[in-house]
Design an enzyme around this catalytic site. Structure first.
Site, short mmCIF file in Angstrom:
data_model
loop_
_atom_site.label_atom_id
_atom_site.label_comp_id
_atom_site.label_asym_id
_atom_site.label_seq_id
_atom_site.Cartn_x
_atom_site.Cartn_y
_atom_site.Cartn_z
N GLY A 131 32.33 35.81 37.54
CA GLY A 131 32.11 36.20 36.15
C GLY A 131 31.17 37.38 36.01
N PRO A 159 42.14 34.63 41.24
CA PRO A 159 43.52 34.71 40.76
C PRO A 159 43.53 35.44 39.41
CG PRO A 159 42.66 32.44 40.66
CD PRO A 159 41.54 33.30 41.10
N CYS A 216 41.24 27.83 32.80
CA CYS A 216 41.97 28.70 31.88
C CYS A 216 41.66 28.31 30.43
CB CYS A 216 43.48 28.63 32.15
SG CYS A 216 44.40 29.75 31.08
C1 LIG Z 1 44.26 39.32 32.95
C2 LIG Z 1 43.58 38.11 33.49
C3 LIG Z 1 44.32 37.13 34.13
C4 LIG Z 1 43.68 35.99 34.66
N1 LIG Z 1 44.44 35.05 35.31
C5 LIG Z 1 43.82 33.97 35.88
C6 LIG Z 1 44.57 33.01 36.62
O1 LIG Z 1 45.80 33.12 36.81
N2 LIG Z 1 43.88 31.95 37.14
C7 LIG Z 1 42.53 31.80 36.97
O2 LIG Z 1 41.94 30.84 37.47
N3 LIG Z 1 41.81 32.71 36.29
C8 LIG Z 1 42.42 33.79 35.75
N4 LIG Z 1 41.66 34.73 35.10
C9 LIG Z 1 40.19 34.60 35.09
C10 LIG Z 1 39.57 35.37 36.26
O3 LIG Z 1 39.99 34.84 37.51
C11 LIG Z 1 38.02 35.33 36.19
O4 LIG Z 1 37.59 33.98 36.26
C12 LIG Z 1 37.49 35.94 34.92
O5 LIG Z 1 38.13 37.17 34.64
C13 LIG Z 1 35.97 36.16 35.02
O6 LIG Z 1 35.63 37.07 36.02
P1 LIG Z 1 35.26 38.62 35.69
O7 LIG Z 1 34.29 38.60 34.52
O8 LIG Z 1 34.65 39.12 36.94
O9 LIG Z 1 36.54 39.30 35.32
C14 LIG Z 1 42.27 35.84 34.53
C15 LIG Z 1 41.53 36.83 33.88
C16 LIG Z 1 42.16 37.95 33.36
C17 LIG Z 1 41.31 39.00 32.67
#
Ligand SMILES: Cc1cc2nc3c(=O)[nH]c(=O)nc-3n(C[C@H](O)[C@H](O)[C@H](O)COP(=O)(O)O)c2cc1C
Length: 320
Positions: A213, A29, A113
């Protein structure tokens, strides 16, 4: 655990709470991005599941226009997964029973979050510090009869990593799946994930565990699987930057390019949302698509100046 030490393959089907997911590569998400058109796109490219952005359980009771947009889905989306944010078990119980979520197959609970206002309200990653309350929330969601998943972090900081106890609690409370963002709350969105702790979570439960992540390439996706032994992965920012990664990782045939994909996104978004929303969503998506493309600084600025869909379509030809 029976899967201990085994490396699962990327792209394989997986069963979660009795539901068959087409692949073990999921889309996380992301607030502002994972709207209905985006989820349709990644599902078509091979994502096993894609989640709405977090929806506040408190906001649900007003069922206003903003909430309706977040919850929009239709029959084109095969597996419908909603993510809820909140801190009070009763509020979840009410949310899952009030009918608005009836169309969804999976309820995901946000327990990761890191945003200060969310944590202050006792929601998101704050739940890592109140395991009994987190358990009651999962139990409340399970009473909907739907498949329930939890997305969490490792703990609030490196000195307070709770992931093993937390993972056991999730399973014990009825969660069907766990997505572990391998960072602590104080790491926010930066830094190398702590792979060993994701592995520990995987090793202490029998429900499927997805690792999230820092996956920003195909190589990183495989590295995540090898280092954690997870059942699958959950892409987040890289899934937005480069959606064709889903077909690459899952072996699905696709001739789509970023250009063809974004044009289709405009078409679908126009069917579901007002022009203002479409413009804002497509501009943000285009900016991610161009993130690492050299020489696109001017194009990004031009795109943000567009005031209509035809203008935007023209400006996006840089992606051709
Ligand atoms: C712009 C943005 C919005 C996000 N919104 C949510 C969200 O609504 N719910 C959630 O569980 N995590 C949210 N996250 C976290 C991501 O789902 C993910 O856990 C985090 O970005 C780590 O993964 P990555 O390093 O591959 O980006 C958000 C992250 C970003 C950057």
């Amino acid at each position: 655990m029976e899967n201990k030490g085994k490396t699962n393959k990327l792209g394989e089907e997986i069963i979660v709470g009795g539901l068959r997911l087409g692949s073990n590569v999921l889309m996380a998400p992301l607030a502002g991005y994972t709207c209905f058109p985006f989820r349709l796109m990644v599902e078509k490219l091979g994502a096993g599941a894609a989640f709405t952005e977090m929806v506040s359980v408190n906001g649900l009771k007003y069922n206003d226009r903003a909430t309706k947009k977040l919850l929009y889905t239709d029959d084109r989306e095969k597996l419908k997964c909603v993510q809820l944010l909140g801190g009070i078990p009763m509020a979840f119980e009410r949310a899952v029973k009030d009918g608005l979520l009836d169309g969804f197959d999976v309820i995901d609970i946000n327990m990761g979050c890191p945003v200060p206002n969310v944590v202050k309200a006792g929601e998101g990653s704050a739940l890592l510090t109140d395991i009994p309350r987190a358990a009651k929330i999962i139990e409340a969601c399970k009473r909907s009869g739907k498949v329930v998943s939890v997305k969490c972090r490792l703990g609030m900081n490196r000195h307070n990593i709770v992931i093993e106890e937390f993972a056991r609690m999730c399973e014990g409370s009825g969660a069907d799946m766990l997505s572990v963002h391998g960072r602590t709350r104080d790491m926010m969105y930066d830094g190398e994930p702590l792979y060993d702790y994701i592995r520990k979570a995987k090793d202490c439960v029998s429900i499927p565990v997805f690792a999230n992540g820092g996956i920003y390439s195909k190589e990183k996706a495989h590295e995540m699987m090898e280092k954690t032994g997870a059942d699958g992965i959950m892409l987040a920012r890289y899934g937005i930057e480069n959606p064709p990664i889903f077909s690459e990782l899952t072996g699905r045939e696709s001739n789509e390019t970023k250009y063809s994909l974004i044009m289709e996104q405009i078409d679908i978004a126009q069917e579901c949302y007002d022009e203002l929303f479409v413009l804002s969503y497509i501009k943000k998506l285009a900016s991610y698509f161009m993130k690492k493309l050299p020489g696109t600084k001017q194009a990004k600025q031009d795109i943000y100046k567009c005031g209509s869909i035809p203008e935007l379509r023209k400006a996006l030809s840089v992606l051709e």
